[in-house]
Design a protein around this motif. Structure first.
Motif, PDB file in Angstrom:
ATOM      1  N   UNK A  52       0.831  -1.214   0.000  1.00  0.00           N
ATOM      2  CA  UNK A  52       0.000   0.000   0.000  1.00  0.00           C
ATOM      3  C   UNK A  52       0.864   1.262   0.000  1.00  0.00           C
ATOM      4  N   UNK A  53       1.943   1.247   0.768  1.00  0.00           N
ATOM      5  CA  UNK A  53       2.837   2.404   0.791  1.00  0.00           C
ATOM      6  C   UNK A  53       3.510   2.593  -0.565  1.00  0.00           C
ATOM      7  N   UNK A  54       3.896   1.487  -1.202  1.00  0.00           N
ATOM      8  CA  UNK A  54       4.520   1.603  -2.526  1.00  0.00           C
ATOM      9  C   UNK A  54       3.538   2.168  -3.538  1.00  0.00           C
ATOM     10  N   UNK A  55       2.289   1.731  -3.475  1.00  0.00           N
ATOM     11  CA  UNK A  55       1.274   2.260  -4.388  1.00  0.00           C
ATOM     12  C   UNK A  55       1.081   3.759  -4.167  1.00  0.00           C
ATOM     13  N   UNK A  56       1.055   4.185  -2.917  1.00  0.00           N
ATOM     14  CA  UNK A  56       0.870   5.601  -2.609  1.00  0.00           C
ATOM     15  C   UNK A  56       2.050   6.425  -3.127  1.00  0.00           C
ATOM     16  N   UNK A  57       3.277   5.944  -2.895  1.00  0.00           N
ATOM     17  CA  UNK A  57       4.469   6.655  -3.357  1.00  0.00           C
ATOM     18  C   UNK A  57       4.487   6.713  -4.880  1.00  0.00           C
ATOM     19  N   UNK A  58       4.157   5.609  -5.533  1.00  0.00           N
ATOM     20  CA  UNK A  58       4.206   5.524  -6.995  1.00  0.00           C
ATOM     21  C   UNK A  58       3.141   6.367  -7.674  1.00  0.00           C
ATOM     22  N   UNK A  59       2.089   6.727  -6.953  1.00  0.00           N
ATOM     23  CA  UNK A  59       0.968   7.424  -7.586  1.00  0.00           C
ATOM     24  C   UNK A  59       1.214   8.907  -7.825  1.00  0.00           C
ATOM     25  N   UNK A  60       2.367   9.406  -7.442  1.00  0.00           N
ATOM     26  CA  UNK A  60       2.677  10.812  -7.686  1.00  0.00           C
ATOM     27  C   UNK A  60       2.889  11.095  -9.162  1.00  0.00           C
ATOM     28  N   UNK A  61       3.019  12.360  -9.505  1.00  0.00           N
ATOM     29  CA  UNK A  61       3.180  12.727 -10.913  1.00  0.00           C
ATOM     30  C   UNK A  61       4.630  13.058 -11.274  1.00  0.00           C
ATOM     31  N   UNK A  62       5.567  12.679 -10.398  1.00  0.00           N
ATOM     32  CA  UNK A  62       6.989  12.904 -10.648  1.00  0.00           C
ATOM     33  C   UNK A  62       7.706  11.559 -10.707  1.00  0.00           C
ATOM     34  N   UNK A  63       8.552  11.387 -11.692  1.00  0.00           N
ATOM     35  CA  UNK A  63       9.315  10.140 -11.788  1.00  0.00           C
ATOM     36  C   UNK A  63      10.223   9.975 -10.580  1.00  0.00           C
ATOM     37  N   UNK A  64      10.243   8.771 -10.017  1.00  0.00           N
ATOM     38  CA  UNK A  64      11.094   8.484  -8.861  1.00  0.00           C
ATOM     39  C   UNK A  64      12.521   8.152  -9.274  1.00  0.00           C
ATOM     40  N   UNK A  65      12.677   7.583 -10.460  1.00  0.00           N
ATOM     41  CA  UNK A  65      14.024   7.241 -10.924  1.00  0.00           C
ATOM     42  C   UNK A  65      14.564   8.397 -11.762  1.00  0.00           C
ATOM     43  N   UNK A  66      15.881   8.417 -11.889  1.00  0.00           N
ATOM     44  CA  UNK A  66      16.492   9.456 -12.705  1.00  0.00           C
ATOM     45  C   UNK A  66      17.714   8.890 -13.393  1.00  0.00           C
ATOM     46  N   UNK A  67      18.162   9.561 -14.435  1.00  0.00           N
ATOM     47  CA  UNK A  67      19.371   9.143 -15.128  1.00  0.00           C
ATOM     48  C   UNK A  67      20.574   9.414 -14.247  1.00  0.00           C
ATOM     49  N   UNK A  68      21.432   8.430 -14.097  1.00  0.00           N
ATOM     50  CA  UNK A  68      22.632   8.602 -13.287  1.00  0.00           C
ATOM     51  C   UNK A  68      23.790   9.121 -14.123  1.00  0.00           C
ATOM     52  N   UNK A  69      23.681   9.046 -15.440  1.00  0.00           N
ATOM     53  CA  UNK A  69      24.740   9.543 -16.310  1.00  0.00           C
ATOM     54  C   UNK A  69      24.410  10.985 -16.644  1.00  0.00           C
ATOM     55  N   UNK A  70      25.043  11.909 -15.935  1.00  0.00           N
ATOM     56  CA  UNK A  70      24.688  13.302 -16.138  1.00  0.00           C
ATOM     57  C   UNK A  70      25.792  14.121 -16.791  1.00  0.00           C
ATOM     58  N   UNK A  71      26.698  13.438 -17.487  1.00  0.00           N
ATOM     59  CA  UNK A  71      27.695  14.209 -18.224  1.00  0.00           C
ATOM     60  C   UNK A  71      27.949  13.575 -19.586  1.00  0.00           C
ATOM     61  N   UNK A  72      28.489  14.378 -20.482  1.00  0.00           N
ATOM     62  CA  UNK A  72      28.704  13.939 -21.855  1.00  0.00           C
ATOM     63  C   UNK A  72      29.680  12.776 -21.966  1.00  0.00           C
ATOM     64  N   UNK A  73      30.697  12.732 -21.112  1.00  0.00           N
ATOM     65  CA  UNK A  73      31.685  11.665 -21.196  1.00  0.00           C
ATOM     66  C   UNK A  73      31.033  10.299 -21.044  1.00  0.00           C
ATOM     67  N   UNK A  74      30.231  10.130 -20.014  1.00  0.00           N
ATOM     68  CA  UNK A  74      29.587   8.830 -19.779  1.00  0.00           C
ATOM     69  C   UNK A  74      28.602   8.517 -20.895  1.00  0.00           C
ATOM     70  N   UNK A  75      27.803   9.495 -21.325  1.00  0.00           N
ATOM     71  CA  UNK A  75      26.853   9.252 -22.413  1.00  0.00           C
ATOM     72  C   UNK A  75      27.581   8.842 -23.690  1.00  0.00           C
ATOM     73  N   UNK A  76      28.679   9.501 -24.006  1.00  0.00           N
ATOM     74  CA  UNK A  76      29.438   9.139 -25.204  1.00  0.00           C
ATOM     75  C   UNK A  76      30.015   7.734 -25.093  1.00  0.00           C
ATOM     76  N   UNK A  77      30.438   7.349 -23.891  1.00  0.00           N
ATOM     77  CA  UNK A  77      30.989   6.009 -23.703  1.00  0.00           C
ATOM     78  C   UNK A  77      29.919   4.927 -23.862  1.00  0.00           C
ATOM     79  N   UNK A  78      28.742   5.155 -23.320  1.00  0.00           N
ATOM     80  CA  UNK A  78      27.732   4.094 -23.391  1.00  0.00           C
ATOM     81  C   UNK A  78      26.989   4.047 -24.723  1.00  0.00           C
ATOM     82  N   UNK A  79      26.977   5.138 -25.463  1.00  0.00           N
ATOM     83  CA  UNK A  79      26.306   5.090 -26.759  1.00  0.00           C
ATOM     84  C   UNK A  79      27.245   4.617 -27.854  1.00  0.00           C
TER      85      UNK A  79
END
Length: 107
Positions: A52-79
């Motif tokens: 029930x708590x997970x359902x309540x937390x998940x029901x918000x309108x903001x994504x809970x997860x986020x991208x951990x690669x926040x710079x060009x170097x990492x994005x260039x390496x993984x793409x």
């Protein structure tokens, strides 16, 4: 895409993410801390949530997860488009090492 549909998809993604996080934490705590990029305290809280708590937390309108690669170097390496398979493997390994170092810095 209409706003209602986007919000429904955000809620679905949140619930899936919460369920995955809780499952990872319960099955292999150390791997979960690393893969999710969370602290021990956050892991304790997530692992103790009721459905029930997970359902309540998940029901918000903001994504809970986020991208951990926040710079060009990492994005260039993984793409690494257009590189050979061997170079792609090395690039992904390099990106993993960089992200692991950032996890250690955050902990």
């Amino acid at each position: 895409m209409e706003t209602t549909q986007i919000l429904a998809e955000i809620r679905e993604a949140n619930l899936s993410y919460m369920m995955l996080a809780q499952s990872l934490i319960r099955s292999d705590r150390e791997q979960a801390l690393f893969r999710l990029g969370i602290s021990e305290e956050t892991a304790n809280m997530i692992s103790s949530l009721t459905p029930a708590q997970m359902m309540k937390i998940a029901s918000g309108n903001t994504l809970l997860c986020r991208f951990r690669m926040d710079d060009d170097l990492v994005w260039n390496l993984i793409t690494s488009h257009g590189k050979t398979a061997a170079n792609e493997t090395v690039s992904r390994l390099h990106a993993s090492i960089l992200m692991a170092g950032r996890h250690q810095e955050a902990a």
